[in-house]
Design an enzyme around this catalytic site. Structure first.
Site, short mmCIF file in Angstrom:
data_model
loop_
_atom_site.label_atom_id
_atom_site.label_comp_id
_atom_site.label_asym_id
_atom_site.label_seq_id
_atom_site.Cartn_x
_atom_site.Cartn_y
_atom_site.Cartn_z
N LYS A 32 0.82 -1.22 0.00
CA LYS A 32 0.00 0.00 0.00
C LYS A 32 0.85 1.26 0.00
CE LYS A 32 -0.73 0.24 5.04
NZ LYS A 32 -0.10 1.54 5.28
N THR A 33 2.00 1.23 0.69
CA THR A 33 2.87 2.41 0.71
C THR A 33 3.37 2.72 -0.69
OG1 THR A 33 3.57 1.89 2.97
CG2 THR A 33 4.93 3.43 1.74
N ASP A 219 -3.89 7.45 5.03
CA ASP A 219 -3.44 6.07 5.25
C ASP A 219 -4.03 5.56 6.56
OD1 ASP A 219 -2.08 3.72 4.89
OD2 ASP A 219 -0.11 4.51 5.43
N GLU A 220 -4.10 4.24 6.71
CA GLU A 220 -4.61 3.60 7.94
C GLU A 220 -5.98 4.16 8.31
OE1 GLU A 220 -3.10 1.11 8.89
OE2 GLU A 220 -0.95 1.32 8.56
N GLN A 250 -7.36 -4.78 10.18
CA GLN A 250 -6.26 -4.27 11.01
C GLN A 250 -6.70 -3.07 11.86
OE1 GLN A 250 -2.15 -4.44 9.22
NE2 GLN A 250 -3.30 -4.65 7.32
N ARG A 601 3.07 -9.56 10.82
CA ARG A 601 4.35 -8.85 10.92
C ARG A 601 5.50 -9.76 10.48
NH1 ARG A 601 2.46 -4.80 9.88
NH2 ARG A 601 0.60 -6.08 9.68
#
Length: 731
Positions: A32-33, A219-220, A250, A601
């Site tokens: 996504k980044t 974002d997020e 998330q 992670r």
């Protein structure tokens, strides 16, 4: 654009999207980044959008800086005009420009948690409330919750008027806000809600920013709260070019106000939204992703998607049952050493736990083996007393109305200004409705204060006035260097001459280095810009970088990070999921999302551990394996110790003991060294095949077994179960 060739079909679709709202549902590790970065670069290079017309809001300042650097490299140009940062840092920029329109001065202070606690104590004392009933942390938690939901003090008081406790909470909230304004200060929640208030109160301000920001990225997005959502709705009022990136799976910050419905209802709130799913994971092995997918599919409140990857199958996830938290720590330390021998570096590894209280046993185990580690969320550089003292001086110089900062440092170093003198000054300031610094400036006219104290205060005021003047003409780094010497702080530490004082001196010198770096990056930056930059650091941003070290952190702090090797520890009912989440379905689903975050992670190896007994918060209790372990199919797990699908989660006991404390290893055949407890007592000399000779210093019954504590000559104290300990009595 050549870089488009490196994108998959869904990523390319997101980057090339035209006008209108865009919802990118991006699974963990799905790039996504990269998509955000490339889309912004595409707008600037291919569509000719001026960088200053783009606003991008990220999760941390670190992420914002990294993204900005990547965009700069892609475009090989100047993107300094691009607005990119966290909600808080973006709001600070807006407020510094226009907060005077809602009655504050532009040089406002930003209060951290310690400042908030000090201020709410003032309020509780002023209202003569019992601090056993009105605890600072609880009151501040309620105030923060109300601010997130944009509920004003008067509204809360009116809605709860018949409840004395709640009514007093509302009055505390009102007094707290009154004092913040009096001190020309904002807390972190205020940074958002005062910006929303500014937009509502000053039409010309919101009109300016709506015209300025033609494209907005968040974002997020799954972790936004009501006030943040209202801020975004206001800013997108003109162009509607809003691109949000997030993953409902998330969403893990409900406990601090995050509202998962913001992302679940985005398509309803923003008409004609284009939705793109990023489901290809580039981070983890197939086995790790399968574990994550099997856990999260048990949630109801989510948008359906499933991560997949072209990566290799990878190792099965290793799940281990251990005797207790000390054995668990030894097991993890053991594995870390083994993995280092296999070629992994310490930087590749992270220990994730549900609560910070779990870190101690791992710290002890790693220290004993001289394994470097860094602790995210522990005592951080900017939280050290000497740094907070210097920052308080700088805040008072920038904002003389800041009574909290003044009270912290007026007698640091000691100047003979005692508590009673300070109380008189504070009382007079309240009566005159002025700042304490204003009262100090007229100290010669105040009765009831000794001549000695007046002289000390006059000297303090003269020093501070000179520093305020110097702040206008000196560079930030030179000025801070000047301040720490002028106030006598360095001199006092040098006189103390202790190792601790030397360490504090080194920390202050390092703080000056921070200022030097700031000036390099922000040559036009002001003192208030510098103070804002350090006020807005997150736990991850604040963590000191220790070369080649294991990272230890809570799962919440691990959001956005990734590691080749992850140890997910303490996977027990009541700990993960946390006990308070077991009564409510929505809370349990958030715990499952948190577990999903933890699992994803890991890139290559994932170890999951749970114990049969655990000592935490001073209590030892029997443990039960987490229900999340039960949700993992057996074929994805490699374990010789997990008795799965045979554990009743309602049962308070697990009776099988599989591990000794000795290195956390499975018990071997110890027939040749088995010792009868009747032959042993405190003071008995024993020999261990690895740790050598030692002396029994404690024995106690443990069911049908005995627990013994041995002081070994080489490794210190070890606690072992007698039936499993490979020891011999030395005759």
């Amino acid at each position: 654009m050549d870089y488009l060739k490196g994108l998959n079909e869904r990523q390319r679709e997101a980057v090339l999207h035209g006008e209108g709202p865009l919802l990118i549902l991006a699974g963990a590790g799905s790039g996504k980044t990269r998509v955000l970065t490339y889309r912004i670069a595409h707008l600037i290079e291919e569509r000719g959008i001026f960088p200053g017309n783009i606003l991008a809001i990220t999760f941390t300042n670190k992420a914002a800086n990294e993204m900005k650097e990547r965009i700069g490299r892609l475009l090989d140009g100047d993107v300094d005009n691009l607005w990119m940062g966290t909600f808080h840092s973006v709001c600070v920029r807006i407020l510094r420009r226009d907060i005077d329109k809602i009655g504050y001065e532009r040089g406002f202070s930003i209060y951290d948690r310690d400042d908030q606690v000090t201020l709410i104590k003032e309020c509780i004392n002023e209202m003569n409330l019992d601090r056993d009933y009105y605890r600072e942390s609880s009151v501040l938690g309620t105030i923060s919750h109300l601010k997130d939901k944009l509920i004003a003090p008067d509204t809360y008081i009116n809605e709860n008027y018949s409840n004395l406790y709640a009514r007093n909470l509302g009055k505390l909230y009102a007094l707290y806000q009154k004092k913040l304004k009096q001190y020309n200060a904002l807390d972190f929640d205020d940074l958002i809600i005062k910006t929303v208030e500014l937009f509502r109160s000053a039409p010309e301000v919101i009109d300016y920013y709506q015209r300025k920001f033609q494209y907005i990225f968040v974002d997020e997005f799954q972790d936004t709260n009501k006030s943040q959502y209202e801020l975004i709705r206001a800013l997108t009022g003109k162009y509607k070019n809003i691109c949000v990136v997030g993953d409902p799976d998330q969403s893990i910050y409900g406990w601090r106000g995050a509202d998962i419905t913001n992302i679940l209802n985005f398509e309803k709130d923003f008409k004609d939204t284009t939705t793109i799913l990023l489901e290809q994971n580039y981070r983890s092995t197939k086995n790790i992703l399968n574990v994550a997918n099997h856990i999260i599919k048990n949630n109801m409140e989510r948008k359906d998607k499933e991560l997949w990857t072209d990566n290799e199958e990878g190792n099965q996830v290793i799940v281990e049952k251990l005797l207790d938290d000390k054995v668990e720590a030894e097991f993890v330390a053991n594995k870390i050493e083994e993995l280092v021998d296999e070629g992994y570096s310490l930087n590749d590894m992270a220990i994730l736990y549900r609560t910070n209280a779990q870190s101690r046993s791992f710290e002890d185990a790693l220290r004993r083996r001289n394994i470097n580690y860094k602790l995210v969320g522990g005592v951080k550089f900017y939280d050290r007393k000497e740094i907070k003292d210097i920052v308080a001086y700088l805040r008072l110089i920038q904002n003389p109305s800041d009574d909290i900062s003044l009270k912290r440092i007026i007698n640091v170093p000691r100047r003979g200004i005692g508590k009673s003198t300070l109380e008189k000054i504070e009382k007079m300031a309240q009566e005159k409705d002025e700042s304490m610094y204003s009262v100090l400036m007229e100290i010669s006219h105040i009765k009831g204060i000794s001549t000695r104290a007046k002289n000390s205060i006059s000297a303090f005021v003269e020093m501070m006035s000179n520093l305020m003047a110097m702040s206008e003409i000196m560079s930030i780094d030179d000025f801070i260097n000047h301040v720490v010497h002028k106030i006598g702080y360095m001199e006092e530490l040098e006189k103390e001459g202790t190792i601790e004082a030397q360490s504090r001196l080194e920390n202050i010198k390092e703080f000056i280095s921070v200022a030097v770096d700031f000036v390099v990056d922000n040559p036009e930056g002001s003192l208030e810009d510098f103070l804002s930059s350090i006020s807005l650091l997150s736990d991850v941003d604040k963590t000191e970088d220790i070369e080649n070290s294991v990272t230890m952190l809570t799962v919440h702090s691990a959001k956005g990070l990734e590691f080749p090797v992850v140890f997910l520890v303490g996977m027990e009912e009541g700990l993960f999921p946390i006990a308070r989440a077991l009564e409510k379905d929505s809370d349990l689903e958030e715990e499952r999302r948190l577990c999903y975050v933890a699992v994803t992670r890991a890139e290559e190896l994932l170890y999951i551990t749970y114990t049969q007994m655990r000592t935490i918060y001073g209590r030892t209790s029997y443990s039960q394996p987490s229900r999340f372990i039960e949700e993992i199919p057996e074929e994805l797990i490699d374990s010789s110790t997990v008795h799965r699908r045979k554990v009743d989660l309602r049962s308070p006991f697990i009776n099988v003991v599989d591990y000794t404390r000795d290195e956390g290893l499975k018990p071997k055949d110890t027939a040749s060294t088995k010792v009868d407890g009747g032959d042993m007592d405190v003071g008995t000399k024993v020999s261990h095949k690895k740790w050598g000779q030692g002396t029994v210093v404690q024995m106690k019954d443990k069911g049908n077994d005995k627990e013994i504590v041995i002081a070994f000559d080489t490794v210190g104290l070890k606690r072992l179960l007698l039936s499993l300990a490979p020891i011999e009595i030395i005759k």
